[in-house]
Design a protein around this motif. Structure first.
Motif, mmCIF file in Angstrom:
data_model
loop_
_atom_site.group_PDB
_atom_site.id
_atom_site.type_symbol
_atom_site.label_atom_id
_atom_site.label_comp_id
_atom_site.label_asym_id
_atom_site.label_seq_id
_atom_site.Cartn_x
_atom_site.Cartn_y
_atom_site.Cartn_z
ATOM 1 N N PHE A 1 -5.425 77.244 75.264
ATOM 2 C CA PHE A 1 -4.417 78.072 75.938
ATOM 3 C C PHE A 1 -4.624 79.554 75.636
ATOM 4 C CE2 PHE A 1 -2.551 73.907 75.165
ATOM 5 C CZ PHE A 1 -2.144 73.555 76.452
ATOM 6 N N GLU A 2 -4.238 80.370 76.606
ATOM 7 C CA GLU A 2 -4.338 81.823 76.453
ATOM 8 C C GLU A 2 -3.004 82.427 75.998
ATOM 9 O OE1 GLU A 2 -5.652 82.703 80.351
ATOM 10 O OE2 GLU A 2 -7.654 81.880 80.003
ATOM 11 N N ALA A 3 -1.943 81.652 76.088
ATOM 12 C CA ALA A 3 -0.642 82.083 75.573
ATOM 13 C C ALA A 3 0.134 80.849 75.139
ATOM 14 C CB ALA A 3 0.148 82.857 76.628
ATOM 15 N N ILE A 4 0.893 80.999 74.053
ATOM 16 C CA ILE A 4 1.770 79.930 73.564
ATOM 17 C C ILE A 4 3.140 80.548 73.298
ATOM 18 C CG2 ILE A 4 2.215 78.212 71.765
ATOM 19 C CD1 ILE A 4 -0.795 78.116 71.235
ATOM 20 N N GLU B 1 -2.245 75.340 63.287
ATOM 21 C CA GLU B 1 -2.492 74.466 64.437
ATOM 22 C C GLU B 1 -2.345 75.246 65.743
ATOM 23 O OE1 GLU B 1 -3.128 70.545 66.280
ATOM 24 O OE2 GLU B 1 -3.898 71.834 64.676
ATOM 25 N N LEU B 2 -1.386 76.145 65.800
ATOM 26 C CA LEU B 2 -1.225 76.986 66.983
ATOM 27 C C LEU B 2 -2.433 77.902 67.158
ATOM 28 C CD1 LEU B 2 2.544 77.828 66.487
ATOM 29 C CD2 LEU B 2 1.579 76.473 68.342
ATOM 30 N N ARG B 3 -2.909 78.430 66.051
ATOM 31 C CA ARG B 3 -4.115 79.265 66.135
ATOM 32 C C ARG B 3 -5.298 78.453 66.663
ATOM 33 N NH1 ARG B 3 -7.569 82.128 61.238
ATOM 34 N NH2 ARG B 3 -9.324 82.678 62.548
ATOM 35 N N ARG B 4 -5.391 77.203 66.250
ATOM 36 C CA ARG B 4 -6.514 76.371 66.687
ATOM 37 C C ARG B 4 -6.545 76.211 68.202
ATOM 38 N NH1 ARG B 4 -7.494 71.354 68.357
ATOM 39 N NH2 ARG B 4 -5.319 70.678 68.136
ATOM 40 N N VAL B 5 -5.390 75.963 68.806
ATOM 41 C CA VAL B 5 -5.377 75.677 70.253
ATOM 42 C C VAL B 5 -5.235 76.941 71.095
ATOM 43 C CG1 VAL B 5 -4.459 73.367 69.876
ATOM 44 C CG2 VAL B 5 -2.877 75.243 70.370
ATOM 45 N N LEU B 6 -5.132 78.104 70.449
ATOM 46 C CA LEU B 6 -5.046 79.368 71.171
ATOM 47 C C LEU B 6 -6.442 79.967 71.306
ATOM 48 C CD1 LEU B 6 -2.873 81.265 72.392
ATOM 49 C CD2 LEU B 6 -2.866 82.489 70.210
ATOM 50 N N ALA B 7 -6.778 80.412 72.501
ATOM 51 C CA ALA B 7 -8.094 80.991 72.744
ATOM 52 C C ALA B 7 -8.204 82.371 72.104
ATOM 53 C CB ALA B 7 -8.336 81.093 74.255
ATOM 54 N N PRO B 8 -9.406 82.790 71.723
ATOM 55 C CA PRO B 8 -9.597 84.159 71.234
ATOM 56 C C PRO B 8 -9.037 85.165 72.238
ATOM 57 C CG PRO B 8 -11.575 82.871 70.868
ATOM 58 C CD PRO B 8 -10.667 82.012 71.693
ATOM 59 N N GLY B 9 -8.320 86.163 71.719
ATOM 60 C CA GLY B 9 -7.675 87.136 72.584
ATOM 61 C C GLY B 9 -6.318 86.681 73.084
#
Length: 239
Positions: free
Chosen positions: A118-121, A139-147
């Motif tokens: 994801f690009e935003a959470i 875990e949120l960092r893991r599924v969040l795309a760079p940027g």
């Protein structure tokens, strides 16, 4: 007696299942409608970078996920929660509004998504219910795309001063009574002020997010009754 993370998660799951039918009504009544303004601000911040894939975690009955989809109709929006009765209401609302949002069951500490999905959470008033804040942030960092961007809208502990004193009396005494009468679950609305008092203050949450690798700023809303934390990942961020 200290409650284990698993026991806390199960307690919260049962509680939100009980209050699901009156959840939206109580949000409006008990916040005097302010929660809608707070959610709109969270949506605006989440969409600043024009994300194409958005996760609304702890989506509840889907209010924020549906707001995101209305504001960004071309984006793929997913709402996730671990309380099935809440998700059933969210799905009905999406169908009634003609909005294509996928709602699915998920545990915030072990999300069923690949790295960088994801690009935003966004998380609105659900983060404090997670059993392990630091584990959830990683875990949120893991599924969040760079940027990408993480937006957390939450109730910090009541502010200091005269306003904070008045708010604390309302929050600890009147709100649990009104919420219990309307929902039929007095325990759920006693839990709310308890969970807010135990939640990290804004600076402490900012520190936790920074430890997880986010560049963080936050905004206090309505004299500090609510707070929005904005965490950005660098485009070159590695895991």
């Amino acid at each position: 007696m200290e409650v284990s993370p698993r026991e806390k998660a199960e307690r919260v799951r049962r509680m939100f299942a009980e209050i699901a039918p009156r959840y939206d009504l109580l949000n409006r009544l008990l916040s005097f409608g302010a929660d809608l303004r707070w959610r709109r601000r969270a949506v605006a911040l989440a969409l600043e970078k024009n994300p194409g894939r958005i996760l609304d975690l702890a989506t509840g009955t889907g209010d924020l996920a549906l707001m995101l989809k209305r504001k960004a109709p071309t984006a793929q929006v997913v709402g996730a929660d671990f309380a099935l009765p809440m998700l059933e209401i969210a799905r009905r609302k999406a169908r009634a509004q003609g909005l294509a949002v996928e709602f699915l069951e998920a545990d915030a500490l072990s999300l069923p998504f690949p790295q960088g999905s994801f690009e935003a959470i966004t998380i609105a008033f659900g983060f404090r219910n997670f059993a392990d804040y630091r584990k959830a942030l990683f875990e949120l960092r893991r599924v969040l795309a760079p940027g990408g961007r993480l937006v957390i809208l939450e109730f910090p502990p009541p502010p200091r001063g005269v306003f904070g004193l008045v708010y604390r009396i309302y929050f600890q005494r009147l709100l649990p009574f009104l919420g219990g009468v309307v929902s039929g679950s007095f325990g759920a609305y006693r839990y709310l002020p308890e969970s807010v008092e135990a939640f990290p203050p804004p600076e402490a949450l900012k520190g936790m997010m920074e430890e997880a690798g986010f560049k963080v700023r936050y905004e206090l809303l309505t004299f500090g009754v609510a707070a929005i934390h904005i965490g950005d990942l660098e485009a070159w961020s590695t895991r």
